[in-house]
Structures are given as C-alpha cells and as structure tokens.
Design a protein around this motif. Structure first.
Motif, PDB file in Angstrom:
ATOM      1  N   ALA A 441      -1.885   3.194  -3.340  1.00  0.00           N
ATOM      2  CA  ALA A 441      -2.326   2.120  -4.237  1.00  0.00           C
ATOM      3  C   ALA A 441      -1.185   1.142  -4.535  1.00  0.00           C
ATOM      4  CB  ALA A 441      -2.863   2.725  -5.536  1.00  0.00           C
ATOM      5  N   HIS A 442      -0.032   1.748  -4.857  1.00  0.00           N
ATOM      6  CA  HIS A 442       1.114   0.914  -5.205  1.00  0.00           C
ATOM      7  C   HIS A 442       1.536   0.034  -4.051  1.00  0.00           C
ATOM      8  CE1 HIS A 442       5.440   0.158  -6.190  1.00  0.00           C
ATOM      9  NE2 HIS A 442       4.816  -0.226  -7.314  1.00  0.00           N
ATOM     10  N   LYS A 445      -1.450  -2.392  -3.333  1.00  0.00           N
ATOM     11  CA  LYS A 445      -1.793  -3.331  -4.389  1.00  0.00           C
ATOM     12  C   LYS A 445      -0.764  -4.469  -4.502  1.00  0.00           C
ATOM     13  CE  LYS A 445      -4.873  -0.753  -7.437  1.00  0.00           C
ATOM     14  NZ  LYS A 445      -5.621  -1.625  -8.357  1.00  0.00           N
ATOM     15  N   ASN A 446       0.497  -4.125  -4.284  1.00  0.00           N
ATOM     16  CA  ASN A 446       1.512  -5.177  -4.362  1.00  0.00           C
ATOM     17  C   ASN A 446       1.281  -6.284  -3.341  1.00  0.00           C
ATOM     18  OD1 ASN A 446       3.077  -4.692  -6.637  1.00  0.00           O
ATOM     19  ND2 ASN A 446       4.096  -2.981  -5.611  1.00  0.00           N
ATOM     20  N   LEU A 448      -1.491  -6.874  -1.955  1.00  0.00           N
ATOM     21  CA  LEU A 448      -2.761  -7.496  -2.347  1.00  0.00           C
ATOM     22  C   LEU A 448      -2.520  -8.534  -3.448  1.00  0.00           C
ATOM     23  CD1 LEU A 448      -5.494  -4.703  -2.492  1.00  0.00           C
ATOM     24  CD2 LEU A 448      -5.300  -6.604  -0.878  1.00  0.00           C
ATOM     25  N   ALA A 449      -1.602  -8.164  -4.372  1.00  0.00           N
ATOM     26  CA  ALA A 449      -1.293  -9.075  -5.487  1.00  0.00           C
ATOM     27  C   ALA A 449      -0.702 -10.385  -4.952  1.00  0.00           C
ATOM     28  CB  ALA A 449      -0.335  -8.397  -6.452  1.00  0.00           C
ATOM     29  N   ASP A 483      -9.253  -4.012  -3.192  1.00  0.00           N
ATOM     30  CA  ASP A 483      -8.851  -3.537  -4.514  1.00  0.00           C
ATOM     31  C   ASP A 483      -9.883  -2.567  -5.082  1.00  0.00           C
ATOM     32  OD1 ASP A 483      -7.177  -3.450  -6.755  1.00  0.00           O
ATOM     33  OD2 ASP A 483      -8.582  -4.784  -7.821  1.00  0.00           O
ATOM     34  N   LEU A 490      -8.469   5.696  -7.160  1.00  0.00           N
ATOM     35  CA  LEU A 490      -7.684   6.028  -8.347  1.00  0.00           C
ATOM     36  C   LEU A 490      -8.572   6.629  -9.435  1.00  0.00           C
ATOM     37  CD1 LEU A 490      -5.262   2.979  -8.498  1.00  0.00           C
ATOM     38  CD2 LEU A 490      -4.694   5.360  -7.967  1.00  0.00           C
TER      39      LEU A 490
ATOM     40  N   GLU B  13       8.770  -7.321  -6.102  1.00  0.00           N
ATOM     41  CA  GLU B  13       7.985  -7.968  -5.044  1.00  0.00           C
ATOM     42  C   GLU B  13       8.202  -9.483  -5.156  1.00  0.00           C
ATOM     43  OE1 GLU B  13       5.684  -6.183  -2.751  1.00  0.00           O
ATOM     44  OE2 GLU B  13       6.050  -8.142  -1.828  1.00  0.00           O
ATOM     45  N   PHE B  16       5.365 -12.031  -4.656  1.00  0.00           N
ATOM     46  CA  PHE B  16       4.445 -12.119  -5.774  1.00  0.00           C
ATOM     47  C   PHE B  16       5.011 -13.031  -6.871  1.00  0.00           C
ATOM     48  CE2 PHE B  16       3.082 -10.366  -9.944  1.00  0.00           C
ATOM     49  CZ  PHE B  16       1.736 -10.694  -9.861  1.00  0.00           C
ATOM     50  N   ALA B  87       0.585  -1.596 -10.261  1.00  0.00           N
ATOM     51  CA  ALA B  87      -0.307  -1.417  -9.121  1.00  0.00           C
ATOM     52  C   ALA B  87      -0.948  -0.033  -9.122  1.00  0.00           C
ATOM     53  CB  ALA B  87       0.476  -1.614  -7.825  1.00  0.00           C
ATOM     54  N   ILE B  88      -0.566   0.812 -10.092  1.00  0.00           N
ATOM     55  CA  ILE B  88      -1.047   2.197  -9.989  1.00  0.00           C
ATOM     56  C   ILE B  88      -2.233   2.535 -10.881  1.00  0.00           C
ATOM     57  CG2 ILE B  88       1.131   3.133  -9.169  1.00  0.00           C
ATOM     58  CD1 ILE B  88       1.554   4.131 -12.073  1.00  0.00           C
ATOM     59  N   PRO B 107      -3.972  -6.079  -7.922  1.00  0.00           N
ATOM     60  CA  PRO B 107      -3.737  -7.542  -7.889  1.00  0.00           C
ATOM     61  C   PRO B 107      -4.413  -8.226  -9.084  1.00  0.00           C
ATOM     62  CG  PRO B 107      -5.424  -6.887  -6.299  1.00  0.00           C
ATOM     63  CD  PRO B 107      -4.950  -5.629  -6.920  1.00  0.00           C
TER      64      PRO B 107
END
Ligand SMILES: Nc1ncnc2c1ncn2[C@@H]1O[C@H](COP(=O)(O)OP(=O)(O)O)[C@@H](O)[C@H]1O
Lengths: 665, 130
Positions: A441-442, A445-446, A448-449, A483, A490, B13, B16, B87-88, B107
């Motif tokens: 996920a971490h 997700k980063n 993805l962010a 996501d 999760l 990051e 980002f 992100a977790i 995100p």
C-alpha cells in the motif's frame, strides 16, 4: 338208640337157631337178627342194600371156605364190622381173619348170650372208631399229599420219619420212604443243615415252637430257595418229646419280589436323594409324608422322622409358611398342577432364596385327592447371575453410552481443533496478506499520490484539445480504482479493534440501504421487513454498516437490470444449531438462546453450488476486472467473526440468493 | 503577498511535494515550501514559519511522528496545525485521528487538501465573500 341189626351168615340150621336165640335174647332189645343167609354172595347183596349193621360170619359155608369168605366180604363192604365164627378146629383161621380186619372171633360151643352181645357191640364200636380213625388218617393223608407246603416229622436225632409229597418232590425222591432215617445233611447244604439241627435241638429242649422263621436253603443240587418255616416239638401220648415236626413254605418268589421291591425302593430312594432338587410328598392336609435329602437340608432337618407328619408351619415363619400352604391348597383344590413357578422364599438362615417349583396333585383310586407331590429347584444362583447379567448389561449400555458421548466429544473437539487450525491457517494467510498489503500500500499509494496530483495539476490547465481532458479523466478513474483495491486490502487486513456500542440493527440497515441507493440503476423493488423493537445488539456500527453495504451491493449486482431486494430482520429463540449456524461459530450459540436474524434476499443469478464454499475467500470474484475485487465477502466474514455472529449464503429455491446473518442478543 | 497561507509539506516523495506545491500555488492562495528530508524539516520549519504543516508519516531516517513532536515542542511553532499524510490507511478511516492529529490518506485529492486547509485556517476573505 336204634337196635343193632345183625346179619347171620350160617349154613348149619342148628347153629342158626342157637345163634338167633342168643342174639335176640336181649331184654333191652339192643340186638336183633334181621336176616340170615347161608352164602357169602347173598350176604354181600343184603349188606350192600344197607339191611344190617354187623355180620356174624361162619367160616365154613357152601359157596366159600375159611379165610376167603371173610376176605370176599370185607373187600365188598369194608365198612361193615364182621364177627367171625369158628369151630374149635379152625380157630387159627379166625385169628388170621381178625388180623385181616375182622373185629372179633367167637368159637362155637363156647358162646353164650352175654359174650355174643358184647362181641357184637364191641365190633360195632371198634369199627366205628376205626372208620373214624381211617377218616382222620385220610384227611391227614390228603393234607400231607396235597399241601404245597413241605411237612416233615423227625425223631430225636432229627432223622426223617415222615415227609409229605411236597418235600419228597423237593428231594426228588420216588417214594417218601427213601428219606426215612436220613437227615437234613443228606439233602441240604451244610450251613442250613447245621442251623436246622440246632433249631430242632432247641425246639426239643425248650418244647417251644419256632414260628415263621425265614430260612435260606441251598440244596445239594445247588438250587437255592427261601422258605418260611415253623418247627414244633413232637410229643407222644404221654407228653414225652420224641422228635420234631415242621412245616415250611417256599417263599422264594415272595422273597424275590420283596427283594425286587426293596431294590426298586432303594433305587427310587437313592434317585430322589441324589437329585439336587427338593422333593416331597404331602397329604391333603399339607402334612409331609415323604421327602428327600435335599428337602431335609433345605428345611434344616437331619432325618425324615423329624419331618413326616409335620407341616410347613413347623419349619418356616408364618408369613412364608402361609404362602407355601396357600399354594399347596390351591393345587389340591383345583387338582391342576402348578408347573415351574418361581417362588421367593427364605432359607433357614433368613436369606432370600428363589425356587422354581412344580406341584402336582396326587390322585388315588377313583380320582380321590390324596395330597400333592412337589419338586423344587433352588435357582437363587441363576437368579442372581441373571440379575448380575442384567446389571452388567445396563452397565455396559451405560458405559457404551458414556463411550459414545466421549467419542462424540472427541469428535467435536477434533472438529473444533480442525476449525481452529483452519482459522489459524486462514488467519495466518490473512496476516501475510495484511503485511503484504500494508507494505505494498505504502509503495503503491505514494506513486498513486504523485500521479493523482499530476492529473489534478494537468486538469487545472486550460486544455484546448478534447482528447487530452478525456485521457486525464480516465487516468483519474484508474488511480481511484487502484486506490480502491489497496483500500479494500487494507480494510480486510488491518488489525481490527471493535468499538462496540448497544445498537439497533434496523437503524444500521436503513443507513446502509441509503448508501447503496446510488448503485440502483434499473427496475429494483426494495422490500423492507424489519421487525420493530428488536433487542439492542452489541455492535460496532461502522463495521456492521460496511457488512450490509457489501452484502446489499452484491445482491444488487447479482440482479443486473432489476429485481426484488428483500431485507428482513426478526428475533427468535434458537431451537437447534442447524445449517444456519456456520460450523466454526456454533459453539457460541446455545439452544434456547435469544438471537436476532437479518436476511437479505435477492432475485439474482444465484451462486453455483460448487462456488458456495469459495465466495468468502479473498480475491474470489466472478466479476469482470475493474468491477469486483473479490474482497467484499472476505471483509464481511472478518467483521462478522469479530462480532461472534454468523453469516451464511444460500441459494433460494426459485432464484436468487439469501445472505443470512445471526447475532446473539 | 502576506495574505497568502504558508503551507509546509514534508514528504520524502519529491515528485509528490513538487506537484502539490505547483498545484496549490497555482491557485494563488498559498505559499508552499516543500521539504524531502525529515531530519532537516524542523529547522526548515523554523525558518519558513508555516501556517500549517502537511507531514508524511513513513519517511527514511526519521518518521513523521518524531518530526511532529519536534515542531510541537518548539515554542515558535507549537501552535501550527499539523496534518498527517499517509499511504498506509484506508480512506474511510481518514475521518478519525492518529494520536490527536488529523490525517489524510494518500493518494489525496487537491480538493481534500484545500478543504483541510480551509478547515484549520479559515480565511476571513472566504467568509466575507459569499
Ligand atoms: N448476492 C449474490 N448473488 C450472486 N452472487 C454473489 C452474491 N454475493 C456474492 N456473490 C458472488 O461472490 C463473489 C465474491 O463476492 P465478493 O467477495 O463480494 O467480491 P466481488 O463482489 O468484488 O466479486 C462475487 O463475485 C459473486 O460471484
């Protein structure tokens, strides 16, 4: 007294005259000549006609001479007394005639009235007594010759002087005289002879008879016999003991019968005494007549004499005796046998015993009831072992029951263990998925962010070309989807702590229904069958809401373009742990416990039976990529489990699926 | 220029932070300073004097929590709201707080960020303009 009728057989007229005068010259008229003849032959005729009582016979007659005349006459009429007349010269003949049977002889010329009268009277008397004697002798003779008993007379030395025919036959002798002068030793075995000799000596000594002595005799030829013997002292006229006389009856047959009887009796006796069964005979009044050893032992007597004539009341307490006596009387009254009846009794020591008894009426002649025969067997041991067996059987059944229960417990425990194992495996699987998800996920997700920010930045630009803005829109959606997957993972794997409050399930369901409304694009009908006033449940509202959202979403998706969605709640008492309660959760549901049920029915496509067990697995989905993550039901299961509730998916008979949730109150 | 809200973003990051800075500043309402090294974040904050801090939790060398504590213990910065970015966690849990701090899940959308800023730093201009 009638006069003596005299027949005169005389040929000399002078003598006739003289003799007639002398006979008839009797003042008391006792003798009279009733007839006279000069021949023997006519004299016999007259006598045979019964014309005279006595004969005066002359020995010199014209038709017969001397002794011959007497012999002829005597042979013809032996019972008539004869007085022979002779001259002086033939007195010799007269004497011989007397020897041959004539009563008297008179010598002519020496006869007077007195003498002739006396001779005639004596002749008559002597003849009468002689005939009486002869008769007696005949009687005795007849008796001795015909009686089957053996009779003997012995002298002082125990020598036979007379034996009868029966004894003669026993000795196998042609004539009785062959025995005379001999002793028992000549005919019998030594033992009997000696004994008989001693007995006879005793009889002569004491002058006392021995009556009815049973003797066992062995003859010289080896034959044996039993006899019953009486010995008497033999006395002469002066009372002197001159020998013995004995009469002995053969009783071998009786003796043998007796022995046979005794043997039979003994056999029967030893039979009934050796039988372990109790046997006794009673009269109609219930008095013992006979019993066997087993019975004696049973009632504690040592000898039959203690029992015979007595009743049960002499041996048992009254209540026990009453029962026995009543049974006896019943058999006697009914004349019907009582067969193989089990009787409870007490023995002499007061211990309980069981008898198997048969009582048979004892009927005499003319069917008169004489009493009863009773045969009883002590079956206490059998009875006890029967009881033991029964007990053992019961024990066995009980322990079998116990064993079965244990086996069931074991099986249950085993099942539980397997469930736990499966759960552990499942949990382990979930945990690793969780770890993986968290890690991924971490990392995902980063980026993805970054992409999301980039897309947003670009979207904010003034874009001249249509396609670019379309592309940006697609990209934004893709990022959201990715996501979503990560979020689901999760959701599913994050360590869960419930925030439990007392909640109303219906409220949660209504909220969830509101949230899924957006999914309803088609002809859907929603049926709410929510039981008002449900008991409040201890729930994490947010998580249970998630459960219903997932389930409702699945139901809606399964119906495609439309259908009926029914949501139902109710509370009830759990009557049985059936298929409704998922196996791994069944232990927390108690029969009789209050539960709340929530059901979501759809009219959709249903779940293929072979997929039913798979739908709860993470990532199992039948939906095209982008539409299903396969995590919905996994999340549902996790949350439901955390609540100690159960979930079950089942196809409905017509069409569609039912999701059934059960909560403990 | 002074009326612009000063936004401080700490995240390893860099792609980002750069994009967020560009996007936010493009609105014209914000002045953004990005910081990719957690260890120097506190010193940079003292220098920048932000109105609000967006702080990534998982960073190499130092985590977001440590940075937050340092900022909070600095009298100069103690009053500055700190929003965690992570992100977790799943999205639906963003409504809750971690250790008393609000947070946003990555995100994250621009809308969520601006909404969050407006929530913590209500602008008088926005209130006046209906
Ligand atoms: N109400 C239902 N009717 C028919 N199929 C269902 C229903 N609920 C679940 N399923 C089946 O179970 C699968 C797994 O469901 P789920 O775990 O929620 O994941 P997803 O819905 O993302 O596929 C679905 O793909 C579907 O095939």
């Amino acid at each position: 007294m009638a006069a003596i009728r005299v027949l005169l057989i005389e040929d000399n007229p002078g003598d006739v005259f003289l003799l007639r005068e002398m006979v008839n010259d009797d003042p008391s008229q006792r003798c009279r000549v009733v007839a006279q003849t000069d021949r023997v032959s006519s004299g016999i005729e007259l006598l045979q006609q019964g014309e005279a009582d006595v004969v005066l016979l002359d020995l010199t007659l014209p038709d017969c001479q001397g002794l011959e005349s007497f012999e002829r006459l005597h042979a013809a009429v032996p019972h008539i007394p004869v007085v022979v007349l002779s001259g002086t010269d033939d007195e010799e003949f007269a004497a011989q005639a007397v020897h041959l049977g004539a009563q008297e002889y008179l010598v002519k010329g020496r006869i007077d009235t007195h003498l002739i009268h006396r001779a005639l009277r004596y002749a008559i008397e002597r003849s009468r007594s002689e005939s009486e004697l002869a008769q007696e002798r005949d009687l005795l003779h007849t008796l001795l010759e015909n009686i089957p008993d053996r009779i003997y007379f012995k002298d002082e030395q125990s020598r036979f002087i007379r034996i009868n025919r029966a004894l003669q036959e026993l000795f196998h002798l042609a004539r009785p005289e062959q025995a005379y002068g001999k002793t028992d030793a000549d005919f019998y075995g030594a033992e009997h002879s000696a004994e008989a000799l001693a007995d006879e000596a005793q009889v002569m000594d004491t002058r006392m008879p021995i009556f009815n002595k049973v003797e066992f005799e062995t003859l010289q030829d080896g034959s044996r016999s039993w006899s019953l013997t009486t010995k008497l002292p033999l006395q002469d006229r002066r009372g002197r003991v001159v020998g013995t006389c004995g009469i002995s009856r053969e009783i071998t047959q009786i003796k043998e019968m007796e022995e046979q009887l005794a043997t039979e009796r003994n056999l029967l006796r030893s039979l009934i005494d050796n039988l372990p069964d109790i046997i006794f005979l009673k009269d109609a009044q219930g008095r013992y007549l006979l019993d066997n050893v087993a019975h004696l032992r049973w009632i504690g007597a040592s000898d039959a004499s203690e029992v015979v004539g007595r009743t049960v009341y002499d041996f048992f307490p009254d209540d026990v005796a009453d029962a026995f006596h009543a049974a006896d009387l019943a058999v006697i009254a009914s004349r019907c046998p009582m067969l193989n009846q089990e009787e409870r009794s007490l023995d002499r020591a007061g211990r309980e015993r069981w008898l198997l008894t048969s009582k048979i009426p004892w009927l005499g002649e003319g069917d008169a009831i004489l009493g009863l025969v009773c045969i009883s067997r002590d079956i206490t041991e059998q009875k006890l072992s029967q009881q033991h067996l029964k007990q053992a059987n019961a024990d066995l059944a009980a322990s079998r029951e116990e064993l079965l229960k244990t086996v069931k417990r074991l099986r249950d425990a085993h099942q539980e263990l397997r469930d736990v194992q499966l759960q552990l495996i499942e949990a382990e699987k979930m945990k690793s998925i969780g770890r993986l998800a968290a890690g991924v996920a971490h990392e995902v997700k980063n980026p993805l962010a970054v992409i999301k920010m980039g897309v947003e930045f670009l979207s904010a630009q003034e874009l001249t070309d249509e396609t670019s803005s379309l592309i940006l829109k697609e990209m934004a959606e893709a990022v959201d989807r990715a996501d979503g997957v990560i979020g689901g993972l999760l959701d599913f794997s994050a360590p869960k702590r419930l925030q439990v409050e007392r909640e109303d399930l219906n409220t949660i369901i209504d909220q969830a229904l509101k949230l899924v409304r957006g999914e309803l694009k088609g002809a859907y009908e929603i049926v709410r069958e929510l039981q008002p006033n449900l008991p409040p449940l201890a729930l994490d509202a947010a998580k249970i809401s998630q459960v219903f959202i997932n389930l409702l979403t699945n139901a809606i998706h399964s119906m495609g373009q439309g259908g009926v969605l029914t949501v139902r709640t109710y509370s009830k008492q759990l009557t049985g742990v059936g298929a409704n309660v998922g196996g791994s959760r069944s232990e927390s549901f108690r029969i009789g416990g209050q539960i709340v049920v929530a059901e979501i029915d759809d009219t959709g496509c249903g779940i293929p039976e072979d997929k039913l067990s798979k739908v709860f697995e993470p990532f199992f989905t039948t939906k095209p990529t982008g539409q299903g993550t396969g995590l919905g039901l996994s999340v549902v299961r996790t949350i439901v489990d955390l609540h100690g509730a159960t979930i079950d998916l089942r196809n409905l008979p017509e069409c569609g699926t039912r999701a059934c949730l059960m909560f403990q109150v | 220029m002074n009326d612009k809200k000063r936004i401080f973003i700490v995240d390893d990051e860099s792609g980002f932070t750069r994009l967020l800075k560009l996007t936010l500043e493009k609105t014209g309402n914000y002045l953004v300073r990005e910081e990719n090294d957690g260890t120097t974040a506190w010193l940079a904050a003292r220098e920048f004097k932000p109105d609000i801090v967006f702080l990534d939790i998982v960073m190499p060398k130092i985590d977001g929590g440590e940075v937050a504590r340092k900022i909070r213990s600095d009298p100069m910065l103690a009053h500055v709201p700190i929003i965690f970015l992570t992100a977790i966690v799943a999205e639906r849990e963003t409504l809750q707080e971690i250790g008393g701090f609000p947070f946003l899940a990555k995100p994250v959308s621009l809308e969520a960020i601006t909404h969050c800023i407006e929530h913590h730093l209500p602008s008088p201009a926005a209130e006046e303009t209906p």
